[in-house]
Design an enzyme around this catalytic site. Structure first.
Site, PDB file in Angstrom:
ATOM      1  N   HIS A   1     -13.890  -3.232  11.767  1.00 18.08           N
ATOM      2  CA  HIS A   1     -13.276  -2.229  10.797  1.00 18.08           C
ATOM      3  C   HIS A   1     -11.817  -2.655  10.596  1.00 18.08           C
ATOM      4  O   HIS A   1     -11.355  -3.892  11.467  1.00 18.08           O
ATOM      5  CB  HIS A   1     -13.359  -0.929  11.315  1.00 18.08           C
ATOM      6  CG  HIS A   1     -12.729  -0.872  12.776  1.00 18.08           C
ATOM      7  ND1 HIS A   1     -11.309  -0.888  13.184  1.00 18.08           N
ATOM      8  CD2 HIS A   1     -13.435  -0.313  14.002  1.00 18.08           C
ATOM      9  CE1 HIS A   1     -11.441  -0.591  14.441  1.00 18.08           C
ATOM     10  NE2 HIS A   1     -12.658  -0.367  14.977  1.00 18.08           N
TER      11      HIS A   1
ATOM     12  N   MET B   1     -15.902  -6.265  20.031  1.00 18.62           N
ATOM     13  CA  MET B   1     -17.330  -6.000  20.634  1.00 18.62           C
ATOM     14  C   MET B   1     -18.064  -5.949  19.041  1.00 18.62           C
ATOM     15  O   MET B   1     -18.987  -5.229  19.130  1.00 18.62           O
ATOM     16  CB  MET B   1     -17.416  -4.743  21.376  1.00 18.62           C
ATOM     17  CG  MET B   1     -16.969  -5.011  22.843  1.00 18.62           C
ATOM     18  SD  MET B   1     -17.467  -4.142  23.972  1.00 18.62           S
ATOM     19  CE  MET B   1     -17.167  -2.295  23.358  1.00 18.62           C
TER      20      MET B   1
ATOM     21  N   HIS C   1      -9.709  -3.692  13.529  1.00 19.27           N
ATOM     22  CA  HIS C   1      -9.863  -5.197  13.938  1.00 19.27           C
ATOM     23  C   HIS C   1      -9.324  -6.048  12.879  1.00 19.27           C
ATOM     24  O   HIS C   1      -8.632  -7.267  13.440  1.00 19.27           O
ATOM     25  CB  HIS C   1     -11.172  -5.802  13.876  1.00 19.27           C
ATOM     26  CG  HIS C   1     -12.138  -4.796  15.024  1.00 19.27           C
ATOM     27  ND1 HIS C   1     -13.093  -4.095  14.733  1.00 19.27           N
ATOM     28  CD2 HIS C   1     -12.283  -4.934  16.369  1.00 19.27           C
ATOM     29  CE1 HIS C   1     -13.329  -3.285  15.816  1.00 19.27           C
ATOM     30  NE2 HIS C   1     -12.990  -3.934  16.958  1.00 19.27           N
TER      31      HIS C   1
END
Ligand code: PAF
Length: 275
Positions: free
Chosen positions: A31, A27, A34
């Site tokens: 950071h 989404m 991810h």
């Protein structure tokens, strides 16, 4: 890196790839958590696809859909540097039409813990993940263990619908102080952030108890609650379940997830430990 917002050009780019495909649905507000998924996808596949889509159907009325962090420019750079081949940034109308078919989360596993606090959340999450997995036709899709219940439900959906994709669970990434990375951490004030550390602290304590031979869920939950209650604004749950999300009276090594969810200020945080 190919960047597209349209289904047609996404499909065209996808079809031009030979070899294996790793997919990381997100989404956005990317950071290190991810990035760890993207890096793993990069290592294990010939091509990497990332999607960024703040999916409205998994937010409940009154939740943070409107203020959910959106950082498209920074996210693009991160994907570019991480070696992503195809970045999909669909608008809502590229994903949904009116009067949609829907997917329902399982009645028990989808409606306990996160599903009890956020009823309907997992229906919307599964619906969009099904769409994104079908769009990407990936060989492997990467999900963090931090959203443990999400991960287990996606594995169940893949099983129940005989989907071919392999779901790859990835370890939780933490800041140096122990806080599990989340796009929602930006909502925390410095004082709230200090209090939020009680979540990882309680899990560390649980790990120590298990290491020292404690198995009783009741005892572990009581110790964790004692650490959490003075710090958090609202303790939602401390739960000890097996890898299928069935509650456990005793920890089973290799088959247990210890979970916590709490509000700190206005921010709802989750964290967990797989033992
Ligand atoms: O974990 C997330 O970021 C979302 O739930 C996901 C899997 C991208 C679906 O919208």
């Amino acid at each position: 890196m190919i960047i597209t917002r349209e289904y047609a050009s996404f499909a065209e780019a996808r079809d031009s790839f030979g070899g294996s495909i790793g997919f990381v649905p997100t989404m956005g507000a990317l950071h290190e958590g991810h990035l760890s998924l993207i890096r793993r996808a990069r290592e294990e596949n010939d091509h990497v696809i990332v999607s960024i889509f703040v999916n409205p159907t998994q937010f409940l009325e009154g939740e943070d859909l409107d203020k959910y962090p959106r950082r498209e420019e920074a996210d693009r750079k991160i994907c570019e540097l991480a070696g992503v081949d195809l970045l999909y940034l669909p608008s809502i109308d590229q994903i949904y039409e009116e009067d949609e078919l829907s997917i329902s989360a399982p009645k028990i596993r989808g409606y306990i813990l996160e599903g009890a606090s956020r009823p309907g959340h997992f229906d919307g999450m599964l619906q969009v993940v099904m769409k994104l997995l079908n769009l990407s036709r990936a060989d492997r899709a990467y999900f963090g263990k931090k959203d443990a219940q999400q991960l287990v439900l996606i594995q169940q959906m893949v099983r129940n619908y005989f989907m071919k994709v392999q779901i790859v669970p990835c370890e939780i990434v933490r800041d140096a102080d122990g806080l599990a990375l989340s796009s929602r951490n930006v909502y925390l004030s410095p004082e709230e952030r200090r209090r939020a550390l009680s979540l990882s602290r309680s899990l560390k304590r649980a790990a120590k108890l298990v290491q020292s031979g404690e198995r009783k869920s009741e005892v572990i939950r009581a110790v964790m609650t004692g650490i959490l209650e003075p710090e958090v604004t609202e303790l939602d749950y401390v739960a000890i379940v097996d890898r299928n999300f069935r509650p456990l009276e005793e920890v089973e090594l290799g088959n247990t997830i210890i979970l916590v969810a709490a509000k700190v200020g206005e921010t709802r945080l989750i964290d967990n430990l797989w033992v």
